[in-house]
Scaffold this active site. Structure first.
Site, mmCIF file in Angstrom:
data_model
loop_
_atom_site.group_PDB
_atom_site.id
_atom_site.type_symbol
_atom_site.label_atom_id
_atom_site.label_comp_id
_atom_site.label_asym_id
_atom_site.label_seq_id
_atom_site.Cartn_x
_atom_site.Cartn_y
_atom_site.Cartn_z
ATOM 1 N N THR A 143 0.926 -1.169 -0.030
ATOM 2 C CA THR A 143 -0.129 -0.184 -0.011
ATOM 3 C C THR A 143 0.966 1.073 0.136
ATOM 4 O OG1 THR A 143 -1.627 -1.164 1.152
ATOM 5 C CG2 THR A 143 -2.233 1.178 1.208
ATOM 6 N N GLU A 144 0.699 2.119 -0.808
ATOM 7 C CA GLU A 144 1.097 3.279 -1.375
ATOM 8 C C GLU A 144 2.868 3.318 -1.240
ATOM 9 O OE1 GLU A 144 -0.980 5.953 -1.524
ATOM 10 O OE2 GLU A 144 -2.456 5.212 -1.200
ATOM 11 N N LEU A 145 3.974 2.289 -1.374
ATOM 12 C CA LEU A 145 4.778 2.225 -1.414
ATOM 13 C C LEU A 145 5.469 1.770 -0.184
ATOM 14 C CD1 LEU A 145 6.717 3.131 -5.021
ATOM 15 C CD2 LEU A 145 5.309 1.287 -4.436
#
Length: 394
Positions: A143-145
């Site tokens: 998630t979101e890097l």
């Protein structure tokens, strides 16, 4: 040298206005009307025209390749309100040159709070991708890097050979994001944030010194990033990672973003720049081990997790949410509602950073203030908590 195009596709289940008076009275937390409205709008502006264009590019350029990770929450909304989007992604999958990556099914922060739930969401997401697109994901993006050394160790246990991460300056120092690195036996593919953000954020900025950006100009920047020697260029992967909503939603059609995307592959190919998927990029020999003991993300100027966990509201909401997890697992419906609440967007809406990143947060926030987001979330969570009381042991 090659370019690796990766697109994140995500839509959260937004909460409806849920006042304190609804606690114990109603458990329909999510705003189906608003979610349907947003999905149809973004489908018409972004998902349908961009997938159609990509299919044309794949048919025109046999060298062209790209990759996606599509969250489970987005896929569920496609199925409910825009099934033709799934059909377009399936057409892309059938070309054999589009890779689908794994992530948490509900775009959650579960890696930070509960590793068992994290693993369950990852396995659930991979199962959905296999069912819809006929691929078993081999590469992971959190998630979101959000990434750290611990994530590499965790996804290695789950069988992934590569993971995506942000090529943050404070981690890389003098090193290049355009090389493959390694940690705990997992290959690291790092986002070239400057070139990626030139498209995702600066493309339509008329105050940007490079405006207007053209496909030939951008291709020349990519070319320069590869170095000069054959050895440098053969080891180079320029990873262009961005939200898929960049095309048509964040950057509207009248900015020229679709014409730019249409012309970009041919401009890259003119410069002997090829394309590969994340799985193919991960086959490059790593140049070094890269240590990231601290959490890194692709959000905001800090590139950390403060966008979701940077204030007391966010910390309180997240800890109270995960405290409920053992109880909601007794009931599939409650667990699914809990997982929709675990989506990272709900915590992003509570962010109070209104400085360099204020415009970005304001764009994505359906609430007038972060405090409204917190109150709505906590009211829904309180109702969910009451519904789990039958499993509380005394």
């Amino acid at each position: 040298m090659n370019v690796c195009f990766y697109f994140q596709v995500h839509q959260p289940f937004r909460l409806r206005h849920y006042p304190v008076f609804d606690i114990g009275q109603r458990n329909d937390y999510f705003d189906d009307a608003k979610n349907a409205e947003v999905m149809r709008k973004v489908a018409d502006k972004c998902y349908l025209p961009t997938t159609t264009l990509l299919l044309e590019l794949l048919n025109k350029h046999k060298e062209f390749k790209c990759a996606f990770s599509i969250t489970g929450t987005a896929l569920a909304q496609f199925a409910a309100w825009a099934p033709e989007v799934i059909e377009n992604f399936q057409k892309l999958a059938k070309t054999g040159r589009v890779e689908f990556l794994a992530e948490t099914s509900h775009h959650s922060l579960s890696f930070l709070f509960d590793r068992k739930e994290f693993a369950e969401q990852v396995k659930l997401h991979s199962k959905i991708i296999k069912q819809l697109f006929g691929q078993t994901p081999k590469v992971f993006r959190n998630t979101e890097l959000i990434y750290s050394d611990e994530l590499a160790a965790e996804v290695s246990k789950l069988g992934f050979k590569a993971v995506l991460a942000e090529g943050a300056d404070h981690v890389l120092g003098w090193r290049s994001p355009n090389r493959v690195y390694e940690k705990h036996g997992v290959k690291l593919l790092l986002k070239n944030y400057k070139l990626s953000d030139d498209i995702a954020f600066r493309f339509s900025d008329k105050n940007w010194k490079e405006h207007p950006m053209t496909a030939p100009k951008f291709a020349s920047w990519v070319d320069a990033a590869g170095g000069k020697s054959p050895e440098e260029r053969s080891a180079c992967t320029v990873n262009l990672f961005m939200d898929f909503e960049t095309f048509g939603e964040h950057q509207w059609a009248d900015t020229g973003i679709f014409k730019f995307l249409e012309k970009l592959p041919s401009e890259l190919l003119k410069r002997n720049i090829g394309f590969h998927t994340p799985s193919e990029a991960s086959k490059l020999k790593p140049v070094a081990t890269l240590d990231m003991p601290q959490l890194v993300s692709w959000a905001d100027v800090e590139r950390d997790v403060s966008a979701w966990l940077g204030n007391s509201m966010q910390l309180s909401a997240s800890h109270q949410l995960y405290a409920l997890l053992p109880l909601v697992k007794h009931d599939k419906k409650l667990l699914e509602q809990w997982r929709k609440l675990s989506t990272s967007d709900h915590f992003y809406y509570m962010c109070t950073k209104w400085f360099a990143d204020g415009d970005v947060h304001a764009y994505f926030n359906p609430y007038e203030t972060p405090y409204d987001g917190f109150i709505t979330f906590m009211n829904a969570l309180k109702d969910l908590q009451q519904r789990t009381q039958q499993w509380v042991t005394t």
